[in-house]
Enzyme design. Sequence first.
Site, PDB file in Angstrom:
ATOM      1  N   LYS A   1       7.558 -24.034   4.939  1.00  0.00           N
ATOM      2  CA  LYS A   1       6.785 -25.092   4.280  1.00  0.00           C
ATOM      3  C   LYS A   1       7.006 -26.412   5.007  1.00  0.00           C
ATOM      4  CE  LYS A   1       5.259 -22.975   0.439  1.00  0.00           C
ATOM      5  NZ  LYS A   1       3.826 -22.913   0.113  1.00  0.00           N
TER       6      LYS A   1
ATOM      7  N   ASP B   1       3.179 -23.681   6.723  1.00  0.00           N
ATOM      8  CA  ASP B   1       2.270 -23.948   5.596  1.00  0.00           C
ATOM      9  C   ASP B   1       2.399 -25.414   5.203  1.00  0.00           C
ATOM     10  OD1 ASP B   1       0.632 -23.992   3.426  1.00  0.00           O
ATOM     11  OD2 ASP B   1       1.692 -22.432   2.294  1.00  0.00           O
TER      12      ASP B   1
ATOM     13  N   GLU C   1      -1.127 -22.787   7.928  1.00  0.00           N
ATOM     14  CA  GLU C   1      -1.904 -22.658   6.700  1.00  0.00           C
ATOM     15  C   GLU C   1      -2.249 -24.038   6.149  1.00  0.00           C
ATOM     16  OE1 GLU C   1      -0.670 -19.103   4.413  1.00  0.00           O
ATOM     17  OE2 GLU C   1      -0.436 -20.516   2.771  1.00  0.00           O
TER      18      GLU C   1
ATOM     19  N   ASP D   1      -6.051 -21.724   2.590  1.00  0.00           N
ATOM     20  CA  ASP D   1      -5.392 -21.277   1.357  1.00  0.00           C
ATOM     21  C   ASP D   1      -5.972 -22.074   0.179  1.00  0.00           C
ATOM     22  OD1 ASP D   1      -3.769 -20.344  -0.617  1.00  0.00           O
ATOM     23  OD2 ASP D   1      -1.877 -21.005   0.246  1.00  0.00           O
TER      24      ASP D   1
ATOM     25  N   LYS E   1      -4.798 -15.017  -2.300  1.00  0.00           N
ATOM     26  CA  LYS E   1      -3.896 -14.790  -3.421  1.00  0.00           C
ATOM     27  C   LYS E   1      -4.704 -14.010  -4.452  1.00  0.00           C
ATOM     28  CE  LYS E   1      -1.047 -19.015  -3.198  1.00  0.00           C
ATOM     29  NZ  LYS E   1      -1.214 -19.383  -1.801  1.00  0.00           N
TER      30      LYS E   1
END
Length: 341
Positions: A144, A173, A199, A227, A251
């Site tokens: 992240k 991400d 991402e 995303d 997701k």
Amino acid sequence: MWKAMSCRFAYRRYALPLRVPVRTASGRWTVREGLILRVENDAGDTGFGEVAPIPEFHTETVAEAEAALRVLDGRIAEAQIATFPARLRCVRQGLGSALRECRAEAPEAATASLPVAALLPAGRDALAAAASRVEVGFRTFKWKVGVAGNDVEMGLLDDLLALLPGGARLRLDANGAWDRRRAERWLERCAERPIEFIEQPVAADARNAEDLLLGLAGDYPTPLSLDESLADDADVERWLAAGWPGLFTIKPSLLADPESVLARLAAAKARVVFSSALETAVGARSALRLAFAWKGEPRALGFGVWPLFADARFDGPAAVPVLRAEDIAAVDLEAVWNALS
Ligand code: MG
């Protein structure tokens, strides 16, 4: 008419403390809230589903989902799913998945096993976490970024890459935290480094987000994945129509009808990464079954999240470097349901 084809229906609401708070660019999570759904037909077959919304992804809230389910009066039929407002995506998904399971309609696995991406914490903590994940055999890592300060993170990137064995893959991400300039700096930095993809570099609601993302994807060699930009089933269609050249982070728990969306992506030969919505074992099992049924290029699963809950009974299959189809079939959903009684 519905009565004849309907199943008994019940739900239980949960608010589960996380073992360790999850930090992302959109905030800090300490408790996961959602609903577990249970259906049972007259033959005694059962099916479970989960409503695990993330309002930051423009889903309904848990309270809205519960209010919609409360009026069901203990029965549900397939035909009723379409009567829920389209914005109750997680409700539609959870009911659909519970009813399909009750009819024993599991999607067929296209592969016996899939690698799992180890989720690294934001900031400097990523280094120690990566070292221990390498040790147990992980080869794909997700870090992240957009959390700990840009210069700090850029400085850590090479330290992190240096820890990873040859052939390992690192995904970043940003959760939409960067502006154009920052995204460009990162993409320049990543161009000659083994970054699998980045991402959501810029926010889904940034000005001219679509043009900005398409421009960044066209100008740099590191692939980008959408995303947060895929907030609902129709967004996937929109990005396919726009000729998105990058990946799609899916997701399944946040889509109203993930089967249909995945069929569309397969027909378009899109590159797909399956990702957790920090759901319990119930939603994770549905999502992972879809990931195992995916016939396109296999990629490491974005499900390296467990142990996630303070109460381990709600965790999905342990985050191991490789997950097997039978690990998913073995998840005991009745036990999760009973743990909420
Ligand atoms: Mg993401």
